[in-house]
Design a protein around this motif. Structure first.
Motif: not given
Length: 357
Positions: A184, A188, A210, A339, A343
């Protein structure tokens, strides 16, 4: 002829119940490993990677735990077990001095609602996917879910006393946080130009999705100062929700245990309150009043980091690689699902809640 009765003298340590040599040796061992983790985390080359002292401490602990520690365990086990139980709780309590209620108010209603929705949706998804699809045990699902939902390794460790899990499951959960939190941290900033969000909004997105605080700082800095500042405040709000979250999970675990006890005609246990979570809130409250000076609060935060690093080191020492291998790929797969939800689903929730509120 006189008779003499022998009165054996008790050792002073037993008379006053002072800790023995095993306690001090274990404490020193965990402290030495924690010091190594803290030193590594402060290196400039390691800061850019975004790994925390807690991560380094558990890795160093695992290395020693599978090489040297089995030979010295009889002489250090009391102190090591004290670190992974008592020092863990004290470290979580002092962690509260990182936060204030004023920081929570600064992000507004949208930031508060966003964090609540993300925390409980991620944790609920972890329990549903982990138990029903991946057929995992509930303890591992709880740990991976808490680590992904709130604040990474610290949340995993805070959940451990409630889930009552063996050390290797805690280590597995921490490993999943490290893997996907690191992804991440690098991903990002690369996505920022393509998501159509302002720097402030993207900072909220980072802070709300995160895993680790250190990873949030690294990802925010890579985008810009506005994103970095907003991300940290949003993340601190998420961390602040650790205590009420733990209380709710503890109540849920106890409720299930009582139902099981009722069905088997045994007496239900009294509700267990995670008192360290209550004192965590008290610490936040004290820090919010201004009675505690910034210098003292910073010192308590540093002590918290040391104590949590020692607890991580102790968990690493008690973790066997064979037990991690036995856990298989399921925990990593679960963390991967979470995850992707953070996201993609987190992005959608950020847009929806900012639009509604």
């Amino acid at each position: 002829m006189s008779t003499h009765h022998s009165n054996p003298t008790l050792p002073t340590s037993r008379l006053f119940n002072w800790p023995g040599g095993s306690w001090w040796a274990g404490l020193a061992l965990a402290g030495a490993i924690a010091s190594g983790g803290l030193w590594l985390a402060k290196l400039e080359s390691m800061k850019s990677v975004g790994l925390s002292a807690l991560t380094f401490a558990i890795v160093l602990g695992m290395v020693l735990g599978n090489t040297v520690f089995p030979r010295i365990a009889p002489h250090t086990s009391a102190g090591v077990d004290f670190c992974k139980a008592r020092l863990l709780r004290l470290g979580i309590i002092l962690f509260g001095f990182r936060l204030t209620f004023q920081e929570a108010a600064a992000v507004g209603a949208a930031g508060i609602v966003l964090d609540i929705v993300i925390i409980f949706s991620v944790y609920g998804l972890a329990m549903a996917v982990g138990r029903r699809i991946l057929k995992m045990d509930s303890q591992t699902c709880m740990l991976v879910g808490a680590g992904s939902a709130i604040c990474g390794a610290a949340a995993v460790m805070a959940m451990e006393p409630i889930a009552r899990t063996p050390a290797h499951k805690v280590s597995v959960a921490v490993a999943t946080v490290v893997v996907f939190g690191t992804i991440s941290m690098f991903l990002y900033p690369l996505l920022y130009p393509y998501l159509g969000m302002s720097e402030h909004a993207f900072g909220v997105f980072i802070g709300s999705t995160v895993h680790e605080v250190a990873q949030v700082v690294a990802a925010g800095d890579a985008v810009g100062p506005v994103a970095a500042g907003t991300a940290v405040v949003e993340k601190m709000l998420r961390v602040m929700m650790l205590a009420p979250f733990l209380m709710l999970v503890s109540w849920w675990v106890q409720r299930r245990a009582n139902k099981s006890a009722a069905s088997s005609a045994t007496k239900p246990a009294a509700p267990a309150l995670p008192w360290f979570a209550v004192w965590f809130v008290v610490a936040v409250g004290l820090n919010s009043t201004g009675f505690v000076s910034p210098q003292i609060a910073q010192g308590l935060v540093e002590i918290s980091t040391v104590l949590l690093a020692m607890a991580m080191a102790a968990l690493g020492l008690r973790t066997h690689v064979s037990a991690i291998r036995q856990a298989g790929a399921a925990p990593l797969a679960l963390a991967g699902v979470l995850f992707l939800f953070l996201l993609l689903g987190g992005y959608g929730l950020n847009l929806l809640i900012s639009y509604l509120l």
